[in-house]
Structures are given as structure tokens and as C-alpha cells.
Write a protein that holds these residues in place. Structure first.
Motif, PDB file in Angstrom:
ATOM      1  N   THR A  30      -4.440 -58.332   5.716  1.00  0.00           N
ATOM      2  CA  THR A  30      -3.516 -57.655   4.800  1.00  0.00           C
ATOM      3  C   THR A  30      -2.049 -57.832   5.200  1.00  0.00           C
ATOM      4  N   SER A  74     -10.383 -47.842   6.546  1.00  0.00           N
ATOM      5  CA  SER A  74     -11.085 -46.838   5.734  1.00  0.00           C
ATOM      6  C   SER A  74     -12.305 -46.298   6.476  1.00  0.00           C
ATOM      7  N   LEU A  94      -5.194 -42.457   6.200  1.00  0.00           N
ATOM      8  CA  LEU A  94      -5.305 -42.237   4.754  1.00  0.00           C
ATOM      9  C   LEU A  94      -3.940 -42.132   4.080  1.00  0.00           C
ATOM     10  N   SER A  98      -3.040 -48.455   0.323  1.00  0.00           N
ATOM     11  CA  SER A  98      -3.879 -47.954  -0.768  1.00  0.00           C
ATOM     12  C   SER A  98      -5.323 -48.189  -0.358  1.00  0.00           C
ATOM     13  N   VAL A  99      -6.240 -47.612  -1.115  1.00  0.00           N
ATOM     14  CA  VAL A  99      -7.647 -47.682  -0.721  1.00  0.00           C
ATOM     15  C   VAL A  99      -8.104 -49.135  -0.547  1.00  0.00           C
ATOM     16  N   GLN A 100      -7.640 -50.027  -1.434  1.00  0.00           N
ATOM     17  CA  GLN A 100      -8.118 -51.414  -1.365  1.00  0.00           C
ATOM     18  C   GLN A 100      -7.646 -52.100  -0.075  1.00  0.00           C
ATOM     19  N   LEU A 101      -6.410 -51.791   0.349  1.00  0.00           N
ATOM     20  CA  LEU A 101      -5.896 -52.406   1.576  1.00  0.00           C
ATOM     21  C   LEU A 101      -6.559 -51.785   2.797  1.00  0.00           C
ATOM     22  N   ARG A 102      -6.791 -50.475   2.753  1.00  0.00           N
ATOM     23  CA  ARG A 102      -7.467 -49.828   3.896  1.00  0.00           C
ATOM     24  C   ARG A 102      -8.889 -50.350   4.060  1.00  0.00           C
ATOM     25  N   ASN A 103      -9.502 -50.778   2.951  1.00  0.00           N
ATOM     26  CA  ASN A 103     -10.852 -51.339   3.027  1.00  0.00           C
ATOM     27  C   ASN A 103     -10.876 -52.666   3.771  1.00  0.00           C
ATOM     28  N   SER A 234       2.485 -41.541  -2.679  1.00  0.00           N
ATOM     29  CA  SER A 234       1.404 -42.387  -2.198  1.00  0.00           C
ATOM     30  C   SER A 234       1.864 -43.839  -2.168  1.00  0.00           C
ATOM     31  N   PHE A 235       1.115 -44.667  -1.440  1.00  0.00           N
ATOM     32  CA  PHE A 235       1.325 -46.110  -1.389  1.00  0.00           C
ATOM     33  C   PHE A 235       2.786 -46.435  -1.053  1.00  0.00           C
TER      34      PHE A 235
END
Lengths: 326, 164
Positions: A30, A74, A94, A98-103, A234-235
Motif C-alpha cells: 500500500t 485489519s 482503525l 480505509s478498510v480496503q487499505l488496512r486489509n 475518516s480516511f
């Protein structure tokens, strides 16, 4: 994007053997893939680490926690042991990206996350970190989000990570393997100040591989929190953030650990701040005293003077939350 | 470099340049143009796909070689047998889109969200789609659409299953 050779490491030894010359290790990608698209990173070769058995999160024999370098942000944030025993690490993770990058983003990759300084990320601009000796366009330029602590005449770039601020307050240890064998480095010694060599950000030598991070056992009875202040909810990266772990007995702070993000060139810990808290009653006045010490050496740039007061308020608020003082 | 990726239940073996990003592999090598590229810098979320069914990722910020051996679900994989997925139907019903550019990413992020949290509250929905930008709707109807799909999937969980 430049073309490059792609090698999949099957073992750690394999990865170390391949790490010769102008190559980069790839975990979640990322940061690295983003910078390769911008031509900020132009490696001749990529060594993919994702087949290595480095994603485990488990207790250590002393009651601490081992977090493999490939554990995804994540997965660490939602791990029951992290949520229960190191909640500020979960909060910090958290609050990032964003959730997609943390994944995708990994623990080791986040440790080595690069600055968001716009001049670093634009290959046409002067930047001593990207191109040593070219100068620093951020000094006197657009530096609203850059550092006020730990800067030099050569670089004022902020370390943008949330994770690393929490890990610093938790006194994590970074485990590294390389051609000279294995070593373990306290996170407080892992990052370097920019000084005259801002291109060197950590004590890692070429070819070194971060394999894991360990946390000491959780401080019994401690209150903790991660507070992040930013332009939107956020983000977004921190303008100022604080990770604090405080143990109170009879209204007096017995032990305090404080790390700051968003305001410094590395995850920022100042032992004088902690000393100013320990042995003192948990009151907003004492928190404000500590915040004053934290910012006493601050060197604001042309557009980020607001961060001095912001960081003070951030720390006072974090200490108030962690100690339940209103 | 040879890779094998399962996309929407179908296995594809292809020879790709290592620098090929997953988004472009899906669009140009496989012709699956439902996955959009917006900012190309992992900010906007138009390119979101599901990896291994339960992980939303930004396909513009990973190399196709990183998907080797994995299962990818794209927006084309949502509709089954000519019937829209409850999320797609809900975006239609609630006017969760205007220009539609962000929609594939919104759908795939929501799809994974509802797998992990079948009954998210509004705050959880908004947090989940924080990495997906929409310039048209102001998000209100997107949130409503995800709430509608959540309710419908709770009544008929089998409708959530897609792909292989």
C-alpha cells in the motif's frame, strides 16, 4: 511505472539471499505500489514476501504479544488479544487509512511507511529524502501537515503512521533479520532523526528484513487511548495524535507512557513528559504542564504554527480520556 | 510471469508483466470492465474488488501477480442467473447512484461489509465506505441502499452467495 523483476521468496533465507542491489521487499504494497506509480520508488527488482510464514499473532511466554511482520493491519486491529490487552493499538490501526487499505497493509510495512510530504511524493520537486542534496521545497512551502519536532534544515517531513505511535507508547520491540544475523531493537531506537541524512529513516541496513514486532505484557490496571486529530473524521492522516498508557493509584499517576504522531519526523516520545506526569495527581493542570514540556522545543514552519496548540490539546485530551478525568 | 486467478468462479491462467496492476488485468486482460479506475492512487475506491470472498481491496494498488492463487469477485460476479444481487437491486431502488462511476466499488465494499456485519448500523456503514468516494449522491441514498440490502439478506441469506 518502470518495469522490474519479480521474485517470490519461499523462505526467509531465500528473501535475504535475493536482497541484493536495487530491490525492494513487497508485503501489502500500500505504500510501495503507490510510490512506484509516482516514480518516487523505481526498484529494479521486487521480492514478494507474502508466501513467508510471518503473519502470526500469538502470545509470548512472558504474557506479551508477538505480531508477525506480515500480519495485516485489519487482522491485528480485530485480534481479540489486541482488542482486550492493547486497545490503543487497535484504535490507532482503525483510525488509519480505509478498510480496503488496512486489509492489505502489513505490520512491517506500516513500520516503514513513508511520509506524506507532497514534495517527497512529487518527483519533480526538490526533496532531500527522495533525492539527497536536492534541497527541501517544504521549508517555506506547503508545510501545513509537516513536522514541528525533530526537524532539521534538510527535512521537515512527518512520520504519518498511527500504528507506530501506539507501538512506541507500548514500548514495542522490532525484530530484524539480515546478512549479519538476527537482532531485536526497541522501537525507541528504531527510527532516526532526519539530521543531514533524511533519506535514512531507520536503523535498517540494506537487505535487512523486519520479521515481527513484540509487545511487553500489558501494564496491569492501566488506562490507555489513542486520540487522532485530523481535517476530516475518516480516511485522513493525523495533524496531531497521542497514544497514552497511564496507571493510576490513589489518584496519582504511577506510570505514564506517551507517544505523539503527526507532529514529528518520527514517532515522538519524550521521557521528560512522562517524568512530569509520574508521581503527580491526574488533573488537567498536570496534563497541561506535561504538554508544555512536550512542545517546548517545537519549531513551527511557515504554515503549521497551529500544531503547537493542537498537539497540547491533543495530549491533554488523551490523558483525560485514559485517566477518566473530566 | 504466469499467474492463475479465479475471477467470479472462473479460473484464468495468464502471462502478465509484473508491473500490471490488478485493476488493469481485470479490465484489459480479462475484459471485465465493471471494475473502474478513478484516482489510480488508492484514494477513491472505484476499483474495489473482493479477495477470497471476504476482503475488500483496492485493485489499483496491487499487482496482478499478488492475486496469483486467489479468488477475486468483481461487480460482474454479483448478479446471478439474470437476477440482480440484493445490493444491486437496493442501489437501484434507493437511487444510490447518479453517474454510477463509484458504484462498482461501493457495491463490492458493501458486499464484504455485509458478510462480516450482516446488520450494520448507520455509523458502521459510513465507516465501512469511508474509502469509497461519491461525488453525486451525498451518500444518503447509498447508506439507505445498504440498509435495505441488509434487511433483505437477513430475510433470505442464500441470496448473498455469489461466485463459486
Amino acid at each position: 511505472m518502470n518495469s522490474f523483476t519479480f521474485t517470490r521468496a519461499r523462505t526467509i533465507a531465500d528473501a535475504l539471499r535475493s536482497a541484493r542491489g536495487d530491490v525492494k521487499f513487497l508485503a501489502g504494497g500500500t505504500t510501495l505500489v503507490d510510490l512506484m506509480k509516482l516514480d518516487v520508488e523505481r526498484p529494479a527488482g521486487i521480492i514478494d514476501l507474502n508466501a513467508l510464514p510471518l503473519a502470526e499473532v500469538r502470545r509470548t511466554p512472558d504474557g506479551g504479544l508477538h505480531i508477525g511482520a506480515l500480519a495485516r493491519n485489519s487482522d491485528v486491529a480485530h485480534h481479540p488479544d489486541v482488542v482486550r490487552d492493547y486497545p490503543l493499538l487497535s484504535q490507532a490501526l482503525l483510525s488509519g487509512a480505509s478498510v480496503q487499505l488496512r486489509n492489505m497493509a502489513s505490520t512491517g510495512g506500516n513500520l516503514l511507511q513513508r511520509t506524506r510530504c507532497v514534495y517527497f511524493r512529487d518527483a519533480a520537486m526538490a526533496c532531500n529524502k527522495r533525492s539527497p542534496g536536492s534541497g527541501c521545497a517544504a521549508i517555506g512551502g506547503f508545510n501545513r501537515n509537516l513536522a514541528i519536532l525533530g526537524t532539521s534544515a534538510h527535512c521537515i517531513a512527518t512520520n504519518p503512521s498511527d500504528q507506530n505511535v501506539a507501538l512506541t507508547a507500548l514500548e514495542a520491540t522490532v525484530h530484524v533479520t539480515g546478512s549479519n544475523g538476527e537482532r531485536s531493537v526497541p522501537i525507541g531506537d528504531f527510527y532516526l532523526l532526519p539530521g543531514q541524512t533524511p533519506e535514512r529513516e531507520t536503523i535498517l541496513e540494506p537487505g535487512d528484513l523486519v520479521t515481527s514486532v513484540t509487545l511487553p505484557p500489558p501494564a496491569p490496571g492501566a488506562g490507555s487511548t489513542y486520540v487522532k486529530l485530523r481535517d476530516r473524521a475518516s480516511f485522513e492522516f493525523a495533524l496531531a495524535s497521542a497514544a497514552v498508557v497511564v496507571t493510576i493509584k490513589g489518584g496519582v499517576m504511577q506510570r505514564a507512557r506517551v507517544a505523539m504522531g503527526g507532529i514529528a519526523t518520527k514517532p515522538w516520545r519524550n521521557l521528560d513528559v512522562e517524568a512530569a506526569l509520574e508521581g503527580q495527581p491526574a488533573t488537567r493542570e498536570r496534563f497541561a504542564d506535561a504538554a508544555q514540556i512536550l512542545l517546548s522545543d517545537a519549531k513551527p514552519q511557515s504554515r503549521n504554527g497551529f500544531k503547537v496548540e493542537l498537539a497540547k490539546r491533543c495530549l491533554v485530551h488523551a490523558l483525560s480520556v485514559a485517566t477518566a478525568v473530566t | 510471469m504466469k499467474i492463475a486467478v479465479t475471477v467470479n468462479g472462473e479460473r484464468y491462467e495468464r502471462d502478465v508483466e509484473p508491473r500490471t496492476l490488478l485493476a488493469y488485468f481485470l479490465r484489459e486482460d480479462l475484459g471485465l470492465t465493471g471494475t473502474h479506475v478513478g484516482c489510480d492512487s488508492s484514494s477513491c475506491g472505484c476499483c474495489v474488488v473482493a479477495m477470497d470472498g471476504d476482503r475488500a481491496v483496492k485493485s489499483c494498488t496491487m499487482f496482478a501477480v499478488q492475486a496469483d492463487g486467489h479468488e477475486i469477485t468483481t461487480v460482474e460476479g454479483l448478479e446471478q442467473g439474470g437476477k440482480l444481487h440484493p445490493l444491486q437491486q437496493a442501489f437501484w431502488d434507493q437511487h444510490g447512484l447518479q453517474c454510477g462511476y463509484c458504484t462498482p466499488g461501493m457495491l463490492m465494499t458493501s458486499y464484504v461489509l455485509l458478510k462480516h456485519q450482516p446488520a450494520p448500523n448507520e455509523a458502521e456503514i459510513r465507516e465501512a465506505i469511508a474509502g469509497n468516494l461519491c461525488r453525486c449522491t451525498g451518500y444518503q441514498n447509498i447508506v439507505k441502499a445498504i440498509q435495505q440490502a441488509s434487511t433483505e439478506l437477513a430475510a433470505e441469506p442464500a441470496a448473498a452467495a455469489v461466485g463459486s
